[in-house]
Design an enzyme around this catalytic site. Structure first.
Site, short mmCIF file in Angstrom:
data_model
loop_
_atom_site.label_atom_id
_atom_site.label_comp_id
_atom_site.label_asym_id
_atom_site.label_seq_id
_atom_site.Cartn_x
_atom_site.Cartn_y
_atom_site.Cartn_z
N SER A 130 2.21 35.78 -27.21
CA SER A 130 3.70 36.60 -26.59
C SER A 130 4.54 35.57 -26.12
CB SER A 130 3.50 37.69 -25.78
OG SER A 130 4.20 38.58 -25.16
N SER A 131 5.39 35.86 -25.11
CA SER A 131 6.10 34.96 -24.36
C SER A 131 5.83 35.43 -22.99
CB SER A 131 7.69 35.00 -25.31
OG SER A 131 8.40 34.19 -24.36
N TYR B 68 14.67 39.67 -28.46
CA TYR B 68 13.13 38.58 -28.46
C TYR B 68 12.43 38.76 -27.62
CZ TYR B 68 9.60 34.47 -28.91
OH TYR B 68 9.00 34.02 -29.10
N LYS C 112 8.65 41.04 -28.37
CA LYS C 112 7.58 40.69 -27.93
C LYS C 112 6.82 41.64 -26.95
CE LYS C 112 6.83 36.77 -29.53
NZ LYS C 112 6.35 35.99 -30.56
#
Length: 255
Positions: free
Chosen positions: A148-149, A162, A166
């Site tokens: 993920s982020s 984005y 995620k």
């Protein structure tokens, strides 16, 4: 060569460079046979395989441009053939969903519908379909790790699409962890922060320096530091962790 994953097999998407390459190398060092996935750069993926083999490990490449029609079928056709060639059976113990499409950093009002579709196709739809297809190959006690982020936990308007994609991946982690628990398959997310993936942008002081300041350690992360977390989740030592989102940001989310 450590044998914690001896006899195990793994697929790491987007493993021709950066975190994906470091993860493929890390899993191979623990004894796993690794399928190194690439979207477009077959040569870079082969370089990952060469590095693994030089280190005494085993690997093979699989190519498919995720997010495009037929990509999942294409990938699994190669994966199953490669697994049978190397082990005699099509069993996949570890799936790491690392491949991702990033936004160009545009203001939210400038993002096109086509960009939105492309990013969600690669970052959310493809991992869902990959897991769905992999469930026929994953044994009891298998491992799924989604990359993920940190942007899912902070507000960066230029990265909104984005981050949304995620965030969807984190939801996939949560719900499938519950769904697959009866099979003792763990599903977890790893949240990297600013990580030097070798791209030209991170060599530019005007980008590198402010990104470094996000971490409590005042530096960029290294791909190997994220890979170590992923490899840990793939081992039996992490058997009691599922449905988790592990912060691998170097303290970037401390506030």
């Amino acid at each position: 060569m450590n044998s914690k994953l001896s006899g195990k097999t793994a697929l790491v998407t987007g493993s021709s460079r950066g975190i994906g390459r470091a993860t493929a190398l890390g899993l191979a060092r623990k004894g796993a046979l690794v399928a190194v996935h690439y979207g477009r750069d077959e040569q870079a993926a082969q370089q990952t395989v060469d590095l693994i083999e030089k280190d005494g490990g085993r690997a093979f490449t699989v190519g498919a441009e995720l997010g495009t029609p037929g990509a999942i079928d294409q990938l699994f056709h190669q994966l199953e053939a490669g697994l049978r060639e190397h082990t005699g059976e099509a069993v996949l113990d570890i799936l790491v969903n690392n491949a991702a499409a990033t936004t160009p950093g545009d203001a939210p009002e400038d993002v096109s519908a086509e960009q939105l579709d492309e990013i969600f196709a690669v970052n959310a739809k493809a991992p869902f379909l990959l897991i769905q297809r992999a469930l026929g190959l994953l044994p009891e006690g298998g491992r799924i790790v989604n990359i993920s982020s940190a942007v899912t936990r902070m507000a960066i308007p230029s990265q909104v699409v984005y981050a949304m994609s995620k965030g969807a991946l984190d939801q996939l982690t949560l719900h499938l962890a519950r769904h697959l628990a009866p099979r003792r398959i763990t599903v977890n997310s790893v949240l990297p922060g600013a990580t030097d993936n070798g791209s030209a942008a991170f060599q530019m002081p005007e980008i590198r320096e402010p990104m470094s300041q996000l971490s409590a350690f005042k530096r960029l992360g290294e791909p190997e530091e994220i890979a170590d977390v992923v490899v840990f989740l793939a081992t039996d030592q992490a058997r009691w962790i599922t449905g988790a989102s592990l912060d691998a940001t170097g303290g970037s989310l401390l506030g």
